[in-house]
Design a protein around this motif. Structure first.
Motif, PDB file in Angstrom:
ATOM      1  N   ARG A  42       0.850  -1.191   0.000  1.00 34.94           N
ATOM      2  CA  ARG A  42       0.000   0.000   0.000  1.00 34.94           C
ATOM      3  C   ARG A  42       0.880   1.233   0.000  1.00 34.94           C
ATOM      4  N   VAL A  43       0.492   2.203  -0.792  1.00 37.13           N
ATOM      5  CA  VAL A  43       1.277   3.436  -0.832  1.00 37.13           C
ATOM      6  C   VAL A  43       0.351   4.633  -1.047  1.00 37.13           C
ATOM      7  N   THR A  44       0.645   5.711  -0.342  1.00 40.58           N
ATOM      8  CA  THR A  44      -0.032   6.977  -0.587  1.00 40.58           C
ATOM      9  C   THR A  44       1.031   7.970  -1.016  1.00 40.58           C
ATOM     10  N   VAL A  45       0.798   8.604  -2.147  1.00 40.25           N
ATOM     11  CA  VAL A  45       1.773   9.537  -2.692  1.00 40.25           C
ATOM     12  C   VAL A  45       1.246  10.962  -2.553  1.00 40.25           C
ATOM     13  N   PHE A  46       2.120  11.860  -2.138  1.00 38.63           N
ATOM     14  CA  PHE A  46       1.774  13.273  -1.980  1.00 38.63           C
ATOM     15  C   PHE A  46       2.658  14.106  -2.906  1.00 38.63           C
ATOM     16  N   LEU A  47       2.042  14.970  -3.662  1.00 40.22           N
ATOM     17  CA  LEU A  47       2.796  15.849  -4.546  1.00 40.22           C
ATOM     18  C   LEU A  47       2.447  17.297  -4.258  1.00 40.22           C
ATOM     19  N   LYS A  48       3.486  18.106  -4.212  1.00 43.15           N
ATOM     20  CA  LYS A  48       3.267  19.545  -4.105  1.00 43.15           C
ATOM     21  C   LYS A  48       3.771  20.144  -5.409  1.00 43.15           C
ATOM     22  N   LEU A  49       2.838  20.697  -6.167  1.00 40.97           N
ATOM     23  CA  LEU A  49       3.191  21.246  -7.477  1.00 40.97           C
ATOM     24  C   LEU A  49       3.269  22.760  -7.423  1.00 40.97           C
ATOM     25  N   ASP A  50       4.208  23.270  -8.212  1.00 40.79           N
ATOM     26  CA  ASP A  50       4.291  24.713  -8.407  1.00 40.79           C
ATOM     27  C   ASP A  50       4.204  24.915  -9.913  1.00 40.79           C
ATOM     28  N   GLY A  51       3.038  25.307 -10.384  1.00 42.33           N
ATOM     29  CA  GLY A  51       2.827  25.323 -11.819  1.00 42.33           C
ATOM     30  C   GLY A  51       2.907  23.896 -12.318  1.00 42.33           C
ATOM     31  N   ASP A  52       3.830  23.608 -13.225  1.00 43.74           N
ATOM     32  CA  ASP A  52       3.947  22.217 -13.664  1.00 43.74           C
ATOM     33  C   ASP A  52       5.271  21.602 -13.197  1.00 43.74           C
ATOM     34  N   VAL A  53       5.788  22.142 -12.090  1.00 43.39           N
ATOM     35  CA  VAL A  53       7.015  21.580 -11.521  1.00 43.39           C
ATOM     36  C   VAL A  53       6.701  20.888 -10.195  1.00 43.39           C
ATOM     37  N   VAL A  54       7.269  19.703 -10.020  1.00 41.99           N
ATOM     38  CA  VAL A  54       7.091  18.960  -8.772  1.00 41.99           C
ATOM     39  C   VAL A  54       8.041  19.545  -7.722  1.00 41.99           C
ATOM     40  N   LYS A  55       7.477  20.261  -6.764  1.00 44.09           N
ATOM     41  CA  LYS A  55       8.292  20.874  -5.717  1.00 44.09           C
ATOM     42  C   LYS A  55       8.629  19.862  -4.627  1.00 44.09           C
ATOM     43  N   GLU A  56       7.626  19.075  -4.263  1.00 38.64           N
ATOM     44  CA  GLU A  56       7.821  18.051  -3.237  1.00 38.64           C
ATOM     45  C   GLU A  56       7.121  16.777  -3.677  1.00 38.64           C
ATOM     46  N   ALA A  57       7.770  15.655  -3.396  1.00 41.60           N
ATOM     47  CA  ALA A  57       7.150  14.357  -3.627  1.00 41.60           C
ATOM     48  C   ALA A  57       7.446  13.509  -2.400  1.00 41.60           C
ATOM     49  N   THR A  58       6.402  13.080  -1.715  1.00 40.49           N
ATOM     50  CA  THR A  58       6.591  12.259  -0.524  1.00 40.49           C
ATOM     51  C   THR A  58       5.633  11.076  -0.569  1.00 40.49           C
ATOM     52  N   PHE A  59       5.853  10.113   0.302  1.00 43.82           N
ATOM     53  CA  PHE A  59       4.940   8.959   0.313  1.00 43.82           C
ATOM     54  C   PHE A  59       4.853   8.370   1.704  1.00 43.82           C
ATOM     55  N   GLN A  60       3.793   7.617   1.900  1.00 40.00           N
ATOM     56  CA  GLN A  60       3.633   6.823   3.109  1.00 40.00           C
ATOM     57  C   GLN A  60       3.059   5.490   2.695  1.00 40.00           C
ATOM     58  N   GLY A  61       3.105   4.527   3.602  1.00 35.32           N
ATOM     59  CA  GLY A  61       2.518   3.243   3.281  1.00 35.32           C
ATOM     60  C   GLY A  61       3.344   2.115   3.839  1.00 35.32           C
ATOM     61  N   SER A  62       2.943   0.907   3.488  1.00 33.50           N
ATOM     62  CA  SER A  62       3.690  -0.255   3.934  1.00 33.50           C
ATOM     63  C   SER A  62       3.657  -1.286   2.825  1.00 33.50           C
ATOM     64  N   GLY A  63       4.753  -1.950   2.668  1.00 32.33           N
ATOM     65  CA  GLY A  63       4.828  -2.952   1.614  1.00 32.33           C
ATOM     66  C   GLY A  63       6.164  -3.657   1.662  1.00 32.33           C
ATOM     67  N   CYS A  64       6.426  -4.419   0.626  1.00 30.00           N
ATOM     68  CA  CYS A  64       7.665  -5.186   0.580  1.00 30.00           C
ATOM     69  C   CYS A  64       8.844  -4.260   0.279  1.00 30.00           C
ATOM     70  N   ALA A  65      10.029  -4.812   0.334  1.00 34.10           N
ATOM     71  CA  ALA A  65      11.243  -4.025   0.124  1.00 34.10           C
ATOM     72  C   ALA A  65      11.238  -3.358  -1.248  1.00 34.10           C
ATOM     73  N   ILE A  66      10.799  -4.088  -2.261  1.00 34.79           N
ATOM     74  CA  ILE A  66      10.816  -3.548  -3.627  1.00 34.79           C
ATOM     75  C   ILE A  66       9.875  -2.350  -3.749  1.00 34.79           C
ATOM     76  N   SER A  67       8.668  -2.492  -3.220  1.00 35.25           N
ATOM     77  CA  SER A  67       7.702  -1.398  -3.378  1.00 35.25           C
ATOM     78  C   SER A  67       8.132  -0.169  -2.581  1.00 35.25           C
ATOM     79  N   THR A  68       8.683  -0.392  -1.388  1.00 34.04           N
ATOM     80  CA  THR A  68       9.138   0.732  -0.564  1.00 34.04           C
ATOM     81  C   THR A  68      10.334   1.432  -1.208  1.00 34.04           C
ATOM     82  N   ALA A  69      11.298   0.645  -1.669  1.00 29.19           N
ATOM     83  CA  ALA A  69      12.485   1.228  -2.304  1.00 29.19           C
ATOM     84  C   ALA A  69      12.102   1.960  -3.584  1.00 29.19           C
ATOM     85  N   SER A  70      11.163   1.396  -4.315  1.00 26.44           N
ATOM     86  CA  SER A  70      10.740   2.022  -5.561  1.00 26.44           C
ATOM     87  C   SER A  70      10.084   3.375  -5.289  1.00 26.44           C
TER      88      SER A  70
END
Ligand code: ZN
Length: 150
Positions: A42-70
């Motif tokens: 499971r993953v929740t992704v948060f994006l903070k955009l400034d116009g069409d630029v990604v200023k911040e990208a963060t996530f939360q969730g729990s999953g296997c090593a591959i999904s978390t690392a990805s």
């Protein structure tokens, strides 16, 4: 080749143990949830955009090593990118994971994301590796329904 594989493994282990940008972004302008029922990621992704630029990208969730690392490497890769650049990276990454032919000289450099190149030998793992990306796509499209890899 073995050295490269070990290096890739280290990158994935490092990011799964100490995920970067692992927090809720309270000022997020976009947010989406993803779920991979095959593995339980499971993953929740948060994006903070400034116009069409990604200023911040963060996530939360729990999953296997591959999904978390990805998800961790993805948030690092997206920061500072325009939405077009972000989409281009996603397409190239998707090609890498699914084993599709992609000319590595074309398009954006994947950098550390290349660590997932071994995943194309494990189709079930591909969903773990692409979950966060599909979720970001949904966030960018402003989709309301949660993303599932099924
Ligand atoms: Zn998984």
């Amino acid at each position: 080749m073995n050295d490269l594989r070990e290096l890739y493994q280290e990158v994935i282990l490092d990011h799964s143990r100490q995920p970067r940008n692992f927090r809720e972004e309270s000022a997020a302008s976009r947010k989406a949830e993803g779920y991979n029922p095959l593995c339980g990621d499971r993953v929740t992704v948060f994006l903070k955009l400034d116009g069409d630029v990604v200023k911040e990208a963060t996530f939360q969730g729990s999953g296997c090593a591959i999904s978390t690392a990805s998800a961790s490497l993805m948030t690092e890769a997206l920061k500072g990118k325009t939405l077009d650049e972000a989409r281009a990276i996603f397409h190239k990454f998707h090609d890498l994971i699914t084993g599709g032919q992609s000319d590595s000289d074309l398009g954006p450099a994947l950098g550390k994301l290349e660590a997932f190149s071994g995943v194309n030998q494990y189709p079930a793992r591909a969903k773990c590796a692409t979950l966060a990306w599909h979720t970001v796509n949904a966030a960018l499209e402003n989709a309301k329904a949660p993303v599932t890899t099924e």
